[in-house]
Design a protein around this motif. Sequence first.
Motif, mmCIF file in Angstrom:
data_model
loop_
_atom_site.group_PDB
_atom_site.id
_atom_site.type_symbol
_atom_site.label_atom_id
_atom_site.label_comp_id
_atom_site.label_asym_id
_atom_site.label_seq_id
_atom_site.Cartn_x
_atom_site.Cartn_y
_atom_site.Cartn_z
ATOM 1 N N ALA A 1 -15.489 18.423 -9.244
ATOM 2 C CA ALA A 1 -14.331 17.711 -9.801
ATOM 3 C C ALA A 1 -14.815 16.385 -10.354
ATOM 4 O O ALA A 1 -14.702 15.338 -9.711
ATOM 5 C CB ALA A 1 -13.261 17.508 -8.736
ATOM 6 N N PRO B 1 -10.425 13.189 -12.141
ATOM 7 C CA PRO B 1 -9.161 13.641 -11.546
ATOM 8 C C PRO B 1 -8.505 14.770 -12.327
ATOM 9 O O PRO B 1 -7.698 15.516 -11.763
ATOM 10 C CB PRO B 1 -8.297 12.365 -11.582
ATOM 11 N N ILE C 1 -12.404 13.623 -1.538
ATOM 12 C CA ILE C 1 -12.880 12.925 -2.729
ATOM 13 C C ILE C 1 -13.216 11.475 -2.400
ATOM 14 O O ILE C 1 -14.284 10.958 -2.766
ATOM 15 C CB ILE C 1 -11.826 12.987 -3.850
ATOM 16 N N TYR D 1 -12.570 7.804 -11.230
ATOM 17 C CA TYR D 1 -11.667 7.740 -10.081
ATOM 18 C C TYR D 1 -11.218 6.310 -9.759
ATOM 19 O O TYR D 1 -10.599 6.076 -8.727
ATOM 20 C CB TYR D 1 -12.333 8.376 -8.864
ATOM 21 N N SER E 1 -10.174 17.325 -13.708
ATOM 22 C CA SER E 1 -11.018 18.517 -13.714
ATOM 23 C C SER E 1 -10.263 19.734 -13.211
ATOM 24 O O SER E 1 -9.400 19.636 -12.317
ATOM 25 C CB SER E 1 -12.257 18.298 -12.839
ATOM 26 N N ARG F 1 -10.318 20.077 -9.476
ATOM 27 C CA ARG F 1 -9.861 18.985 -8.607
ATOM 28 C C ARG F 1 -8.894 19.459 -7.528
ATOM 29 O O ARG F 1 -8.974 18.972 -6.370
ATOM 30 C CB ARG F 1 -9.226 17.881 -9.479
#
Length: 281
Positions: free
Chosen positions: A215, A218, A231, A278, A220, A223
């Motif tokens: 991922a 965010p 994460i 992220y 992807s 995810r």
Amino acid sequence: MTARSFLLTHARLLERRLFEVLFEGAHPTLVGNVVRAYQNSDGGLGHALEPDLRCPESQPLLTSFGLGALEEAEYRNLEFATSVCNYLLSVSDKKGLVPFFLKSANQSPLASHWMHSTISPGLNPTAEICGLLHYQEVEHGWLSLATETCCEMFLQEPPLEAHALLCAVRLAEYIPNKVMAENLLDVIARVLPHANFFKLDASSDAYGLTPLHFARTPGSISRPLFTQSQIDNHLEVLAKQQMPDGGWPISWEAPGPASELEWRGRVTIEAICRLSAYGVI
């Protein structure tokens, strides 16, 4: 940013151009020009583009590495992608599968983990290459055949190995058939927790692929396979891994000092991309 200083001091042109495109607003063509400079007359990419494989000849692994850089830079070139497909057709088996590299690679320096590797065609790296070429929006007979073969093989007997599953994620991200993409992702979600070299525990020092490899952002496709806590834990560890020189380390033995710095440039780009995506930096 100390990472920028590290890249300017130690990284090769490809990673410096990627930084310019991803963080300084430069045009993606800058990355496209660098990758195309690695292309040989047969259409494939060579010249140690993947730093662990030091051969000048075209190899599928090096070709995959270059296509990945183009995807990161959001650069598309139909003529280039078609020439790459022509090369892959010339080195594939009757089902469209390609190996990591050909026998010619053994005539050049290699990282120790490649020295005894099989050169049999397989899902890894074929599935990833297919996904990255679908990103290029190219249509080609080899790509259609290889994509069909990879999907059938994966759904019938999914590999319990994280690198191969990551290749399937790349295929699922960009395959035009969105129903097939969901089918692939369902299988990945089921088998990934049990896969070799998948590192879910952020505190582990073992080598492995983490949720951040799967991922990357965010948004992807994979995810939803991970909790926010998983994460966040890996982001925290990743941020702490930055070294005093501004770069990130590698966890394997490269063929030599130049290869190590080339790889460190690559993993540094990956690290700051994940942390930025992220919102950590």
